[in-house]
Write a protein that holds these residues in place. Sequence first.
Motif: not given
Length: 166
Positions: A77-80, A85-90, A92-97
């Motif tokens: 949630y912070h450093h990486l 895909g834990y935060v909305e910006e990621s 939302g870009a299709g990153i679900t890792g």
Amino acid sequence: TFFQNISVTSPMASSHRVTLFALLALAFCRTCFVGLSLSPLSPLSRRVASLPRAAAPGPPLTLTEENVEVVLQEARYHHLQNCFGYVEESSGAGITGKVDLVEVEGPMVFIHLYGAFWHNRADVLRRVKKYLMQRIPEIAEVDVSDPEDLIDEGRDRSGKFYHYRD
């Protein structure tokens, strides 16, 4: 000048002057450029203070499963956060890792990577490993529990392609 007033009695006086000159020049440069005055009133200190800083990781922790989970949460949630895909910006870009702790076996930590990553999985593992080892110095190695976790074929485990454009 200053250098003419220095009396050197050795046979290699000129080389000593050059060496002395180089040392003084280095000291001057370090004082002027590296050791810039950053008094609270200087304009440079105000500009440096206004720059955004990355949140510093906390103090080193001892190696326990709970502490590994805490550090993985910091990473997620912070450093990486841009890796997962834990935060909305990621997301939302299709990153679900995602990354999960599998087990801690002595000084070894095993994780599970799944979902769609923007970076290749070996890079994600390397970043997680670096962060975990920085925060928990007792860790000797971080690896995936299943070697298939590192396969980058442009698809997640369900077989769907990610970063696919119609």
